[in-house]
Design an enzyme around this catalytic site. Structure first.
Site, short mmCIF file in Angstrom:
data_model
loop_
_atom_site.label_atom_id
_atom_site.label_comp_id
_atom_site.label_asym_id
_atom_site.label_seq_id
_atom_site.Cartn_x
_atom_site.Cartn_y
_atom_site.Cartn_z
N LYS A 1 -52.94 -39.51 -109.10
CA LYS A 1 -53.66 -40.62 -109.73
C LYS A 1 -53.36 -40.68 -111.22
O LYS A 1 -52.27 -41.08 -111.63
CB LYS A 1 -55.15 -40.49 -109.43
CG LYS A 1 -55.48 -40.23 -107.96
CD LYS A 1 -54.91 -41.28 -107.02
CE LYS A 1 -55.48 -41.20 -105.61
NZ LYS A 1 -55.16 -39.98 -104.86
N TYR B 1 -64.88 -38.70 -101.25
CA TYR B 1 -63.58 -39.21 -100.82
C TYR B 1 -63.40 -38.92 -99.33
O TYR B 1 -63.54 -37.76 -98.90
CB TYR B 1 -62.47 -38.57 -101.65
CG TYR B 1 -61.07 -38.79 -101.12
CD1 TYR B 1 -60.62 -40.07 -100.81
CD2 TYR B 1 -60.21 -37.72 -100.91
CE1 TYR B 1 -59.35 -40.28 -100.30
CE2 TYR B 1 -58.93 -37.91 -100.41
CZ TYR B 1 -58.51 -39.20 -100.11
OH TYR B 1 -57.26 -39.39 -99.60
N ARG C 1 -40.28 -21.66 -103.48
CA ARG C 1 -41.62 -21.79 -102.89
C ARG C 1 -42.63 -20.94 -103.66
O ARG C 1 -43.79 -21.32 -103.82
CB ARG C 1 -41.59 -21.37 -101.41
CG ARG C 1 -42.98 -21.31 -100.78
CD ARG C 1 -42.93 -21.21 -99.27
NE ARG C 1 -41.98 -20.25 -98.75
CZ ARG C 1 -42.17 -18.92 -98.73
NH1 ARG C 1 -43.29 -18.40 -99.20
NH2 ARG C 1 -41.23 -18.13 -98.23
N ASP D 1 -64.40 -31.94 -108.23
CA ASP D 1 -63.25 -32.84 -108.18
C ASP D 1 -63.33 -33.73 -109.41
O ASP D 1 -64.21 -34.57 -109.54
CB ASP D 1 -63.30 -33.67 -106.90
CG ASP D 1 -62.02 -34.49 -106.70
OD1 ASP D 1 -61.42 -34.91 -107.70
OD2 ASP D 1 -61.65 -34.73 -105.53
#
Length: 370
Positions: A194, A97, A45, A169
């Site tokens: 993406k 978005y 982690r 972004d």
């Protein structure tokens, strides 16, 4: 860029000579007798060799000092906002978005983060929205789904004057086409699901910081304590995808431009949203801050929702589906995805240009439009 994409984060595996990196699945690592971790890893982690390599790629391609990989794009964006404190103020685009909007409205507004939504292509609106407690000016350029363009350099100057951070972004443009940190932004966020992944088979996100400062240290702490991290295999897939990112982006962009030109001349298309067209209101800024205009476009079909949906129902090659940046072309009726509060026009279709032959894509749109 091409050389960096191929070699950053990759090295020949010393024990075996393997060119492709191994996947380190171990969740825990051996301590020395004195309790230390001399190899740098303690628990997956907190860090993992595959994630460490991937973060080097993100930082290197964006020109940043440090990067943090997350399990999704929204996890990455959420960590940036979580690094603030209740009562802080964020300026965000009114065209954004919808996942980011929901994150701000549903998660962070009850947490007492204040948000003002403005047209971030209008610098006067941004300046007017600045408050003494403004800590972030968030831009998404090109914007989802209307491909509105924000002037990153100018927004970064406003943020600096206000004592805030400019966060961009860069998912749609990618570092291949746009370098927000070089233009003055402080942080870049990505949905690496993406274009970095590129094959519609891996979920991920990233935050890249211009400086390895206290604010980024806070984001790193949230990543490690909160645990919204990608798996070793996800990191491996993203590392592989990043190697072909520059050549894929060139193909996506070339196809999207040709599709935009075709659609702009079609009698049944009301409007095309693509910053590579001279008629686009952000064209001059896009020419200045982008190397090319990307693989995403939207277009409005003459009529309304039913006429737009009818077009998607007739397509044979272009697939009806959410997401973008994969090898296959995808189309969706965006307002249906965004829900009842959507501000997207009912006749708008969003198109992600894939890597198919562009003449085949044009022919598919031609027969679907009639």
């Amino acid at each position: 860029m091409e050389t960096k994409a191929v070699h950053l984060g990759h090295a020949v595996d010393a024990p075996t000579g393997a060119i492709a990196p191994p996947i380190y699945l171990s969740t825990t690592y051996e301590r020395e007798a004195d309790g230390s971790y001399p190899r740098g890893y303690s628990y997956s982690r907190a860090d993992n060799p595959n994630r460490h390599s991937l973060e080097r790629v993100f930082a290197g391609l964006e020109g940043g000092a440090a990067a943090a990989a997350f399990s999704s794009g929204l996890a990455a964006i959420g960590a940036v906002f979580q690094a603030l404190v209740p009562g802080d103020h964020v300026i965000a685009p009114n065209v954004l978005y919808h996942g980011t909007t929901r994150l701000l409205n549903d998660i962070f507004t009850p947490w007492n983060l204040q948000t003002s939504y403005v047209d971030t292509s209008d610098l006067a609106e941004i300046r007017a929205a600045v408050r003494p407690n403004t800590r972030i000016i968030f831009v998404e350029t090109p914007a989802n789904p209307t491909l509105a363009i924000a002037d990153i350099s100018a927004v970064a100057q406003i943020a600096e004057t206000a004592g805030a951070k400019c966060v961009c972004d860069n998912t749609w443009a990618t570092p291949v086409l746009q370098q927000p940190l070089a233009l003055g932004a402080d942080l870049v966020v990505h949905s690496t699901t993406k274009y970095f992944g590129g094959h519609s088979d891996v979920l991920g996100g990233a935050v890249v910081s211009k400086h390895a400062d206290a604010f980024f240290d806070r984001i790193r702490h949230i990543q490690q304590i909160g645990g919204a991290v990608p798996s070793p295999f996800d990191c491996w897939l993203l590392l592989r995808g990043a190697q072909t990112l520059p050549c894929r982006i060139r193909n996506h962009s070339e196809s999207a431009f040709k599709l935009a030109v075709f659609l702009s001349e079609h009698p049944l298309v009301e409007r095309v949203y693509y910053p590579g067209l001279a008629a686009h209101p952000g064209y001059e800024i896009a020419c200045r801050q982008m190397k090319s205009f990307g693989g995403m476009l939207s277009f409005a079909v003459k009529g309304g929702k039913q006429e737009a949906l009818a077009v998607t129902g007739k397509l044979n090659i272009i697939i009806r589906g959410t997401s973008l940046g994969g090898v296959e072309s995808l189309i969706e009726h965006r307002a249906s995805i965004e829900g009842p509060d959507s501000k997207t026009p009912d006749n708008l279709l969003r198109l992600s240009a894939g890597l198919e032959n562009v003449e085949d894509l044009i022919a598919d749109l031609q027969q679907a439009l009639g």
